[in-house]
Design an enzyme around this catalytic site. Sequence first.
Site, PDB file in Angstrom:
ATOM      1  N   LYS A 130       3.495   1.102   9.880  1.00 15.39           N
ATOM      2  CA  LYS A 130       3.745   2.335   9.130  1.00 15.39           C
ATOM      3  C   LYS A 130       3.173   3.544   9.852  1.00 15.39           C
ATOM      4  CE  LYS A 130       2.507   0.224   5.315  1.00 15.39           C
ATOM      5  NZ  LYS A 130       2.014  -0.022   3.953  1.00 15.39           N
ATOM      6  N   ARG A 167       4.380 -12.623  10.067  1.00 14.57           N
ATOM      7  CA  ARG A 167       5.160 -11.440   9.718  1.00 14.57           C
ATOM      8  C   ARG A 167       6.436 -11.393  10.544  1.00 14.57           C
ATOM      9  NH1 ARG A 167       3.096  -6.160   9.653  1.00 14.57           N
ATOM     10  NH2 ARG A 167       1.314  -6.908   8.529  1.00 14.57           N
ATOM     11  N   GLU A 225       0.884  -1.165   0.000  1.00 17.18           N
ATOM     12  CA  GLU A 225       0.000   0.000   0.000  1.00 17.18           C
ATOM     13  C   GLU A 225       0.920   1.213   0.000  1.00 17.18           C
ATOM     14  OE1 GLU A 225      -3.469   0.468   2.876  1.00 17.18           O
ATOM     15  OE2 GLU A 225      -2.755  -1.550   3.355  1.00 17.18           O
TER      16      GLU A 225
HETATM   17  P1  ATP Z   1       0.929  -1.532   8.020  1.00 16.18           P
HETATM   18  O1  ATP Z   1      -0.048  -2.443   8.697  1.00 16.18           O
HETATM   19  O2  ATP Z   1       1.985  -0.983   8.906  1.00 16.18           O
HETATM   20  O3  ATP Z   1       0.286  -0.487   7.141  1.00 16.18           O
HETATM   21  P2  ATP Z   1       1.061  -3.429   5.955  1.00 16.18           P
HETATM   22  O4  ATP Z   1       1.396  -4.808   6.308  1.00 16.18           O
HETATM   23  O5  ATP Z   1      -0.388  -3.141   5.760  1.00 16.18           O
HETATM   24  O6  ATP Z   1       1.705  -2.466   7.018  1.00 16.18           O
HETATM   25  P3  ATP Z   1       1.498  -3.291   3.149  1.00 16.18           P
HETATM   26  O7  ATP Z   1       2.007  -2.174   2.345  1.00 16.18           O
HETATM   27  O8  ATP Z   1       0.090  -3.699   2.991  1.00 16.18           O
HETATM   28  O9  ATP Z   1       1.814  -2.935   4.674  1.00 16.18           O
HETATM   29  O10 ATP Z   1       2.441  -4.541   2.972  1.00 16.18           O
HETATM   30  C1  ATP Z   1       2.796  -5.056   1.710  1.00 16.18           C
HETATM   31  C2  ATP Z   1       3.153  -6.492   1.875  1.00 16.18           C
HETATM   32  O11 ATP Z   1       4.217  -6.654   2.802  1.00 16.18           O
HETATM   33  C3  ATP Z   1       1.981  -7.280   2.373  1.00 16.18           C
HETATM   34  O12 ATP Z   1       1.877  -8.474   1.616  1.00 16.18           O
HETATM   35  C4  ATP Z   1       2.332  -7.565   3.806  1.00 16.18           C
HETATM   36  O13 ATP Z   1       1.791  -8.774   4.226  1.00 16.18           O
HETATM   37  C5  ATP Z   1       3.863  -7.607   3.772  1.00 16.18           C
HETATM   38  N1  ATP Z   1       4.415  -7.237   5.067  1.00 16.18           N
HETATM   39  C6  ATP Z   1       4.204  -6.103   5.753  1.00 16.18           C
HETATM   40  N2  ATP Z   1       4.832  -6.135   6.944  1.00 16.18           N
HETATM   41  C7  ATP Z   1       5.477  -7.320   7.018  1.00 16.18           C
HETATM   42  C8  ATP Z   1       6.301  -7.951   7.998  1.00 16.18           C
HETATM   43  N3  ATP Z   1       6.594  -7.366   9.157  1.00 16.18           N
HETATM   44  N4  ATP Z   1       6.789  -9.181   7.715  1.00 16.18           N
HETATM   45  C9  ATP Z   1       6.508  -9.775   6.552  1.00 16.18           C
HETATM   46  N5  ATP Z   1       5.739  -9.250   5.588  1.00 16.18           N
HETATM   47  C10 ATP Z   1       5.222  -8.024   5.808  1.00 16.18           C
HETATM   48 MG    MG Z   2      -1.661  -3.818   4.383  1.00 17.43          MG
END
Ligand code: ATP
Ligand code: MG
Length: 562
Positions: free
Chosen positions: A279, A269, A44
């Site tokens: 984020k 994760r 995102e």
């Molecule tokens: P936030 O919840 O902080 O906004 P997010 O997980 O929603 O973070 P995205 O931009 O949606 O952020 O993440 C893109 C991809 O990265 C998704 O497939 C997510 O599952 C993966 N991802 C995000 N954080 C982690 C993590 N700590 N470990 C492994 N994969 C991750």
């Molecule tokens: Mg997300």
Amino acid sequence: MSKMNEKNTTNEETKSPSNFIRTFIEEDLKAGQYKKVHTRFPPEPNGYLHIGHAKSICLNFGLAESYNAVCNLRFDDTNPSKEEDEYVRSIKEDVKWLGFDWGETEFYASDYFDQLHAYAIQLIKAGKAYVEDLNAEEIREYRGTLTKPGKNSPYRDRSVEENLELFEKMTRGEFDEGSKVLRAKIDMSSPNLNMRDPVMYRILKVHHHRTGDKWKIYPMYDWAHGQSDSIEGISHSICTLEFEDHRPLYNWFVEQLGIHHPRQIEFARLNLSYTVMSKRKLLKLVQDKFVTGWDDPRMPTIAGLRRRGYTPEAIRNFSDGVGVAKANSLVDIAQLYASLREDLNKRALRVMAVLDPIKVVIENYPEGQTEELEAVNNPEDESAGKRTVPFSREIYIERNDFMEDAPRKYFRLAPGKEVRLKHAYYITCTDVIKDENGKIIELRCSYDPATRGGWSDDGRKVKGTLHWVSIEHAYNAEVRLYDHLFTEPEPDKGEIEECLNPDSLKVITAKTEPSLKDAQAGMYFQFLRQGYFFVDSVDSKPGAPIFNKTVGLRDSWAKKNG
Ligand code: ATP
Ligand code: MG
């Protein structure tokens, strides 16, 4: 198909550790469930990528490399916000820097807004979606809880015609924000809350970074994500555990629509000690100016790690090393440091820098004389060659390399003790000079001219070897020393504001050998006996490089505190 995705197929296949995701994929290929593997990384664009994303990138692009397949880069941009362009730019830069190439397959969920809209109409026509007039709070109340079933909205049984008309009006912007939503018609008593008529569209009269002002309604993430995967022909949609409960909903959507059905596989994760990865929380650190930006070298963002001196190889090796798991756990940040040291050890040029200097006068060394002594640049890499380092009568050594009342096992400098100066001579401390407060301000030493290069012919041994810098030739370098941003190993357990480390940055002036004055941004160094340092890419000026401490030589922190 991109070049990178085609490269090294067989190599990668043997190199990559097996895991349950690979096992699932191989079962699916064998059963003919999917003819070809196709993965995606779906950020995102609402923040910079961090080390957790790096793990997901390595996993998805790594699988594509293994199976001679493609990994799409897809921006899940369903939530319009004005800063998205900066995030899109940074995300692309970071994925590339990690060494992955999505070639032609760069997509945006917003590319599918028309298709998603058509799918929504398809569901309305099938009696599987309806326009809701309850407001957000009422919707929440009607939804029930884990222990209490939800109840049907009074608007749930609107006719298809009415729903089509209202949805059309929503689309045209005829209703106010918050006054209506489109919901899927599934089951208000499902034990899975995600299945209790989830919202598909909301009215938002905001500008989108790609579609401009075209849309007055925007799809919810849960409505957009699975269909985007389906449209792209993704075979294996790999995501983190919190989406496990969304899987039935994603499956329901593609089944109702009768479109390509990707297989979702969840993994845990990455959580790292002393690190936050939300984020929202990282953005807060930036907005509150606790850090200088998303690329502050203390941040766990890819941009921060890059500026700190991490290498793509170190991050990729770390990602492979921690593997993928089905249960959440906390990885010790020391594991990341270990991968980093292993890689930097191979590439960093060894140089001498004194971080906390004390002056040493070598009394029997001729005044005004300078010698250029030969020094190896990297014992791990012969091709790095040699350089010379100037030596003279007055030098700096590290203050903590001297002790006045030294215990027997202290092998550094002490009154009457002999030590080796790296690449130079043996010296013996003959006198200690103090100021009126008793603080040591200078050491007097003698040297043995027969030990040039740091070796003695008579076989006499010294245990300690110190780094040093000639005072006359020293470059005064700004050095930035970093510590964890948080004082707690699990900062997410409470409020992060309560465990911010006020000493996470310390700026000092170090005395370095003169060659470092010409160090260029992007160069990796090992300051002998101190750690790895990287020329700051943002604040350095030509002829005035600033050095970021990347990581110490050993984990002195864990030692001190463990
Ligand atoms: P936030 O919840 O902080 O906004 P997010 O997980 O929603 O973070 P995205 O931009 O949606 O952020 O993440 C893109 C991809 O990265 C998704 O497939 C997510 O599952 C993966 N991802 C995000 N954080 C982690 C993590 N700590 N470990 C492994 N994969 C991750
Ligand atoms: Mg997300």
